[in-house]
Design an enzyme around this catalytic site. Sequence first.
Site, short mmCIF file in Angstrom:
data_model
loop_
_atom_site.label_atom_id
_atom_site.label_comp_id
_atom_site.label_asym_id
_atom_site.label_seq_id
_atom_site.Cartn_x
_atom_site.Cartn_y
_atom_site.Cartn_z
N GLN A 1 0.83 -1.20 0.00
CA GLN A 1 0.00 0.00 0.00
C GLN A 1 0.87 1.26 0.00
OE1 GLN A 1 -0.59 -2.68 1.84
NE2 GLN A 1 -2.77 -3.08 2.04
N GLN B 1 -0.10 -0.28 -5.80
CA GLN B 1 -1.23 -0.66 -4.95
C GLN B 1 -1.77 0.57 -4.22
OE1 GLN B 1 -0.48 -3.98 -2.37
NE2 GLN B 1 -2.44 -3.82 -1.33
N ASP B 2 -3.10 0.75 -4.29
CA ASP B 2 -3.78 1.84 -3.57
C ASP B 2 -3.34 3.23 -4.04
OD1 ASP B 2 -4.87 -0.23 -2.19
OD2 ASP B 2 -4.16 0.37 -0.22
N ASP C 1 -6.26 -2.70 -6.23
CA ASP C 1 -7.21 -1.80 -5.55
C ASP C 1 -6.83 -0.34 -5.78
OD1 ASP C 1 -8.19 -4.20 -4.53
OD2 ASP C 1 -7.14 -3.98 -2.63
N ARG D 1 -13.24 -5.44 -6.45
CA ARG D 1 -13.62 -6.42 -5.43
C ARG D 1 -14.18 -5.68 -4.22
NH1 ARG D 1 -8.07 -8.70 -2.54
NH2 ARG D 1 -6.94 -6.73 -2.38
N TRP E 1 -14.37 -4.37 -0.81
CA TRP E 1 -13.56 -4.12 0.38
C TRP E 1 -14.41 -4.23 1.65
CZ3 TRP E 1 -11.27 1.27 1.92
CH2 TRP E 1 -10.38 1.11 2.97
#
Length: 567
Positions: A359, A381-382, A403, A471, A473
């Site tokens: 993250q 990521q993120d 994500d 997806r 969370w």
Amino acid sequence: MQTNRSSLLVIISTIFILAFSIASFLKITNNPPSLPLFTQNTPLLHIHIHKRLQTQIAHTHCDGSLYYDLCLQTLTTILPDLRSKSLPEIISATINQTVNDVRSTDFNVTAIRRKLRNLSALEIRALDDCHSMFVETVTELKSAIVDLNRTPYDKHSDLQTLLSAAMTNQATCLDGFAFSKSRNKIRRYFRKSLRQISRQVSNSLALLKKVNGTSKLKTETFPEYGEISGGYPRWIRKKERALLQAPVSNTVFDLMVAKDGTGNFTTIGDALNAAPNMSTTRFVIYVKAGAYYEYLEIDSRKTMIMLVGDGIGKTLIKGNRSVVDGWTTFRSGTVAVTGTNFIAKGITIENYAGTVKHQAVALRSNSDFSVFYQCSFIGYQDTLYVHSFRQFYRECDIYGTIDFIFGNAAVVFQKCNLYARKPDPNQKNLFTAQGRDDPNQNTGISIIECKIAAGSELIPNQTMFKSYLGRPWRDYSRTVIIRSNIGDVIDPAGWLEWSGNQSLSTLYYGEYMNRGPGSNTSGRVSWPGYRVIVNSTEAGEFTVGSFIQGDQWLNVTGVPYYLGLNI
């Protein structure tokens, strides 16, 4: 004979008492607006009837709440006479009780930090995050109380937003300990309190739906984007519209940042520090082309800020914080914006920590009424943390892997490009991870007229990695994709579960009339919460015209778009 006469007298007396009791009950229940306060001399029957009325009223108000027993307990405890209270007053009292709970929890968390020894840097930051969240939550809840006490009541959307953000804050507090080795040890001190706060806010949201008939609103609608005025959402004033449309050479700015020393400051941070606090007028900071390696925290004091750069790839703000280096996801952002009414134009924001750092946020926005126009966000990521409140992204580019658009804001992406990058081996690409905790939160991700595709570095390696639209969370995750161009990078299943069957029946994922090789829905997941939107009424709730009232403002942009359901 004497015995029969005595029995008859007992029966007659009983009937008389029952008749008197019924008459008293009817008189009480038909004597608006309130019951009298009871003293020690009040007949026990009246006290019993009062309690029954209190309970009946509480049952009526709490119907539809997710945490029904808690709602009953709260209403019958904090308000001695529900019958005399309006619904906004009841909600205010509930929220006020929640404020006290938040302050108590904040005190305990502060004490925990002093008590526990050998805390890691991440754990200290996570506790600091919790404190910040609690302070923000108190502010949001108190603002909600002020709005509820206004006459006439007309702040439904704002109240939904404030309460939704308050609930999101509690989840974010707990999220901060995800990478802590002692997370369970630390969380146990306040997990129960946070659960109680979130449930109280959830019940307040459920009660709010019943004010002025708002319970008839469908949970899939998004009324929070507000009215449109003169071509842009109402929170963008006429002057801001001109700033968004004007070339940089014609922009009037208050301060200029230039690395070569030709401006007022050489760093953006110094310019932000010089900007006024709590401004009610737009304050424009022009950031000349160049790469600025700095971390920006535009806090709640810095309102009405606008950052204008020289364009995507020209004005860059770069950082590399990550959870691996001891930062919480919430604090890892290269740029973090809390101050309301923030606008950015023509800027690239990047987190270059890389895939191995997990993250690592480029931008985190929990700024209400924030707008990002012709910007790009680069990470893995993120990448883009749309944390909370109302946000609008127009003609932006977003790059990432896992994500990479996530959070629990009410957010619209319009005419944007979403690009998956090359992840680490054995990783998958997830374009979205929406985090709605409660069916009454007015939050979700709406992707309209966007491009969903593989980035240049992924294209030659595309067959090695699977990519999905998103997806769930959280349990009530909500994402819709409308009239977008979905590339062949997307797996035929379209969506990926988070963990087993978790959230699959409570989420809301919808696709409507998308195009491109990845838009074929014949192989999509069969979850109860997923739907290919085919009903015109349902689809109409998410169209450009209904969803963000685009028919009132997109025309002036000159950008072609589909207004309704038909091309």
